[in-house]
Motif scaffolding. Structure first.
Motif, PDB file in Angstrom:
ATOM      1  N   LEU A 169      18.318  34.060  -4.982  1.00 24.32           N
ATOM      2  CA  LEU A 169      18.282  35.493  -5.260  1.00 24.32           C
ATOM      3  C   LEU A 169      16.967  36.104  -4.782  1.00 24.32           C
ATOM      4  CD1 LEU A 169      20.319  37.383  -6.730  1.00 24.32           C
ATOM      5  CD2 LEU A 169      18.872  37.188  -8.753  1.00 24.32           C
ATOM      6  N   GLU A 170      15.903  35.354  -4.917  1.00 23.17           N
ATOM      7  CA  GLU A 170      14.573  35.838  -4.533  1.00 23.17           C
ATOM      8  C   GLU A 170      14.445  36.033  -3.019  1.00 23.17           C
ATOM      9  OE1 GLU A 170      12.249  32.781  -6.246  1.00 23.17           O
ATOM     10  OE2 GLU A 170      12.663  33.427  -8.305  1.00 23.17           O
ATOM     11  N   SER A 171      15.323  35.427  -2.250  1.00 14.30           N
ATOM     12  CA  SER A 171      15.258  35.552  -0.791  1.00 14.30           C
ATOM     13  C   SER A 171      15.953  36.817  -0.292  1.00 14.30           C
ATOM     14  CB  SER A 171      15.900  34.328  -0.132  1.00 14.30           C
ATOM     15  OG  SER A 171      17.302  34.288  -0.401  1.00 14.30           O
ATOM     16  N   LYS A 172      16.619  37.559  -1.194  1.00  9.70           N
ATOM     17  CA  LYS A 172      17.350  38.749  -0.790  1.00  9.70           C
ATOM     18  C   LYS A 172      16.486  39.995  -0.992  1.00  9.70           C
ATOM     19  CE  LYS A 172      21.824  36.695  -1.933  1.00  9.70           C
ATOM     20  NZ  LYS A 172      23.086  36.824  -2.684  1.00  9.70           N
ATOM     21  N   SER A 173      16.653  40.960  -0.102  1.00 11.73           N
ATOM     22  CA  SER A 173      15.829  42.171  -0.158  1.00 11.73           C
ATOM     23  C   SER A 173      16.239  43.110  -1.288  1.00 11.73           C
ATOM     24  CB  SER A 173      15.899  42.904   1.184  1.00 11.73           C
ATOM     25  OG  SER A 173      17.251  43.215   1.515  1.00 11.73           O
ATOM     26  N   ASN A 174      17.537  43.295  -1.495  1.00  9.89           N
ATOM     27  CA  ASN A 174      18.027  44.183  -2.558  1.00  9.89           C
ATOM     28  C   ASN A 174      19.107  43.468  -3.368  1.00  9.89           C
ATOM     29  OD1 ASN A 174      16.547  46.685  -2.005  1.00  9.89           O
ATOM     30  ND2 ASN A 174      17.716  46.710  -0.081  1.00  9.89           N
ATOM     31  N   PRO A 175      18.716  42.549  -4.230  1.00  9.44           N
ATOM     32  CA  PRO A 175      19.718  41.764  -4.953  1.00  9.44           C
ATOM     33  C   PRO A 175      20.414  42.521  -6.070  1.00  9.44           C
ATOM     34  CG  PRO A 175      17.525  41.187  -5.696  1.00  9.44           C
ATOM     35  CD  PRO A 175      17.347  42.133  -4.549  1.00  9.44           C
ATOM     36  N   GLY A 176      19.869  43.661  -6.502  1.00  4.96           N
ATOM     37  CA  GLY A 176      20.435  44.356  -7.646  1.00  4.96           C
ATOM     38  C   GLY A 176      20.094  43.620  -8.934  1.00  4.96           C
ATOM     39  N   THR A 177      20.512  44.183 -10.057  1.00  5.50           N
ATOM     40  CA  THR A 177      20.198  43.575 -11.360  1.00  5.50           C
ATOM     41  C   THR A 177      21.358  42.784 -11.944  1.00  5.50           C
ATOM     42  OG1 THR A 177      20.901  45.544 -12.588  1.00  5.50           O
ATOM     43  CG2 THR A 177      18.587  45.437 -11.891  1.00  5.50           C
ATOM     44  N   TYR A 178      22.550  42.931 -11.377  1.00  3.28           N
ATOM     45  CA  TYR A 178      23.743  42.290 -11.940  1.00  3.28           C
ATOM     46  C   TYR A 178      23.598  40.772 -11.977  1.00  3.28           C
ATOM     47  CZ  TYR A 178      28.681  40.824 -12.198  1.00  3.28           C
ATOM     48  OH  TYR A 178      29.864  40.221 -12.543  1.00  3.28           O
ATOM     49  N   HIS A 179      23.341  40.143 -10.824  1.00  2.96           N
ATOM     50  CA  HIS A 179      23.199  38.686 -10.773  1.00  2.96           C
ATOM     51  C   HIS A 179      21.972  38.228 -11.551  1.00  2.96           C
ATOM     52  CE1 HIS A 179      25.682  38.595  -6.796  1.00  2.96           C
ATOM     53  NE2 HIS A 179      26.453  38.507  -7.856  1.00  2.96           N
ATOM     54  N   GLN A 180      20.918  38.998 -11.478  1.00  2.00           N
ATOM     55  CA  GLN A 180      19.684  38.658 -12.186  1.00  2.00           C
ATOM     56  C   GLN A 180      19.941  38.560 -13.692  1.00  2.00           C
ATOM     57  OE1 GLN A 180      16.592  41.764 -12.297  1.00  2.00           O
ATOM     58  NE2 GLN A 180      15.187  40.232 -11.456  1.00  2.00           N
ATOM     59  N   SER A 181      20.650  39.532 -14.242  1.00  3.20           N
ATOM     60  CA  SER A 181      20.941  39.547 -15.680  1.00  3.20           C
ATOM     61  C   SER A 181      21.825  38.379 -16.083  1.00  3.20           C
ATOM     62  CB  SER A 181      21.620  40.869 -16.059  1.00  3.20           C
ATOM     63  OG  SER A 181      20.796  41.967 -15.754  1.00  3.20           O
ATOM     64  N   LEU A 182      22.847  38.111 -15.278  1.00  8.02           N
ATOM     65  CA  LEU A 182      23.752  37.017 -15.608  1.00  8.02           C
ATOM     66  C   LEU A 182      23.039  35.672 -15.565  1.00  8.02           C
ATOM     67  CD1 LEU A 182      27.025  38.084 -13.737  1.00  8.02           C
ATOM     68  CD2 LEU A 182      26.563  38.189 -16.191  1.00  8.02           C
ATOM     69  N   LEU A 183      22.173  35.466 -14.591  1.00  6.59           N
ATOM     70  CA  LEU A 183      21.436  34.208 -14.506  1.00  6.59           C
ATOM     71  C   LEU A 183      20.469  34.053 -15.681  1.00  6.59           C
ATOM     72  CD1 LEU A 183      20.708  33.999 -10.670  1.00  6.59           C
ATOM     73  CD2 LEU A 183      22.197  32.471 -11.995  1.00  6.59           C
ATOM     74  N   LEU A 184      19.891  35.152 -16.143  1.00  5.17           N
ATOM     75  CA  LEU A 184      19.020  35.087 -17.317  1.00  5.17           C
ATOM     76  C   LEU A 184      19.799  34.652 -18.554  1.00  5.17           C
ATOM     77  CD1 LEU A 184      16.818  38.268 -16.745  1.00  5.17           C
ATOM     78  CD2 LEU A 184      15.996  35.902 -16.875  1.00  5.17           C
ATOM     79  N   LEU A 185      21.029  35.107 -18.669  1.00  9.70           N
ATOM     80  CA  LEU A 185      21.880  34.669 -19.779  1.00  9.70           C
ATOM     81  C   LEU A 185      22.293  33.215 -19.608  1.00  9.70           C
ATOM     82  CD1 LEU A 185      24.092  37.856 -20.197  1.00  9.70           C
ATOM     83  CD2 LEU A 185      22.417  36.976 -21.841  1.00  9.70           C
ATOM     84  N   ALA A 186      22.590  32.828 -18.370  1.00 11.18           N
ATOM     85  CA  ALA A 186      22.998  31.446 -18.097  1.00 11.18           C
ATOM     86  C   ALA A 186      21.864  30.471 -18.332  1.00 11.18           C
ATOM     87  CB  ALA A 186      23.505  31.324 -16.658  1.00 11.18           C
ATOM     88  N   ALA A 187      20.622  30.948 -18.296  1.00  8.14           N
ATOM     89  CA  ALA A 187      19.469  30.074 -18.502  1.00  8.14           C
ATOM     90  C   ALA A 187      19.306  29.645 -19.951  1.00  8.14           C
ATOM     91  CB  ALA A 187      18.195  30.775 -18.034  1.00  8.14           C
TER      92      ALA A 187
END
Length: 344
Positions: A303-321
């Motif tokens: 995700l960090e390699s993408k320029s505009n990843p948005g918050t959707y995947h970021q939020s889901l991964l935080l929950l998955a952690a």
């Protein structure tokens, strides 16, 4: 490979004992390998949590310039589960999107479809629980009343469809057939709010179980079409397990679905949202894979390699952690511990 290496370590330890007469404890390879992954994940979680807290819009990667209610709800849930005070920002924005009838549309400018009402309700409940306030109680009450009175369209049983078309769950759009994922979101939200025994929720749980494939897993909500059995998909299968984890469902396909998730979760082609929902489902059943930390850390890295990843995947991964089941009760437990301990 790990098993063979652990045997080698055991043999090495035996040699040390025979030469020195003293036992030299050696950690297993599995435990020693997992520690760096957890440390890596903890650092990445902290970094992405602060980025999410600082976000001024909540969106999908495809449209990073406009906020949408689903990403905003997942952001609020992620911030709440990590006990971050910024949870109220996205929760307040969701309140601005609520309509007079209690429903929540896709964004501030789009009043339909209204299925995000379920996730907004859940977000408000978690925000209030995390902050120990009742700031969003009116929003929750209005949304709950609307949700309990919203029905997907039913119809007579048909030989062309393999599922029970008479069961009324929830739909993606008004006056259309009930589908799996929106029904799962409403079941999960209403269950968290204490409506597990409500007739609407019970029928919703029955509908979710009915949409499981014969060998386990599920897709968007069909089982057979024109006599052809469909294939399972990771995301809806994970969402289904996450939704019904707190309900007593006697069906062998539940175990088969969990086994399907366990087999499929480590596939390199899995998307961040599919991985996240699969881990949410497995964790809800206390079946979290041992390599879950590594998988989540790897996806954060991508995700960090993408320029505009948005918050959707970021939020889901935080929950998955999170290693704990994702629920209001687990949030209450987390409130008694430090943030760092909640990740261990």
């Amino acid at each position: 490979m790990i098993r063979e290496c652990n045997r080698f370590l055991s043999l090495l330890q035996s040699c040390i004992v025979s030469l020195s007469g003293q036992t030299a404890p050696l950690p297993t390879l599995k435990s020693s390998l997992r520690q760096p992954f957890r440390k890596d994940l903890t650092v990445r979680v902290s970094d992405h949590l602060e980025k999410l807290a600082a976000a001024d819009r909540w969106n999908y990667a495809a449209n990073p310039h406009e906020s949408a209610t689903e990403p905003a709800a997942w952001a609020a849930l992620a911030l709440a589960m990590h006990r971050h005070p910024a949870v109220k920002r996205s929760a307040r924005w969701l309140a601005k999107c609520q309509q007079k009838n209690g429903s929540v549309g896709a964004s501030q400018t789009q009043s339909t479809p209204r299925w995000p009402t379920s996730l907004a309700t859940l977000a408000w409940a978690f925000a209030d629980q995390q902050s120990k306030t009742d700031q969003f109680q009116t929003n929750i009450q209005l949304a709950t009343q609307w949700s309990l009175n919203d029905y997907g369209r039913t119809g007579p049983r048909s030989g062309q469809a393999g599922h029970d078309t008479t069961l009324a769950g929830w739909s993606w759009a008004a006056d259309t057939h009930s589908w799996l994922e929106p029904t799962c979101f409403f079941v999960r939200a209403l269950t968290a709010l204490g409506y597990a025994d409500h007739p609407r929720v019970k029928v919703g749980v029955q509908m979710i179980a009915d949409r499981l494939l014969p060998e386990g897993g599920c897709n968007y909500g069909n089982t057979f079409v024109l006599g052809q059995q469909l294939l399972p998909h990771l995301q809806p299968s994970g969402i289904a397990m996450w939704a019904i984890a707190e309900h007593q469902v006697s069906d062998s396909r539940i175990e088969q679905t969990l086994e399907y998730l366990e087999r499929s979760v480590a596939d390199n082609l899995v998307t961040p949202n599919s991985l996240s929902f699969a881990l949410l489902g497995l964790t809800a059943f206390n079946r979290r894979p041992q390599n879950a930390d590594q998988l989540v850390a790897d996806h954060f890295r991508r995700l960090e390699s993408k320029s505009n990843p948005g918050t959707y995947h970021q939020s889901l991964l935080l929950l998955a952690a999170l290693r704990q089941p994702f629920s209001l009760s687990s949030l209450a437990v987390q409130a008694q511990t430090a943030y760092a301990e909640a990740l261990q």
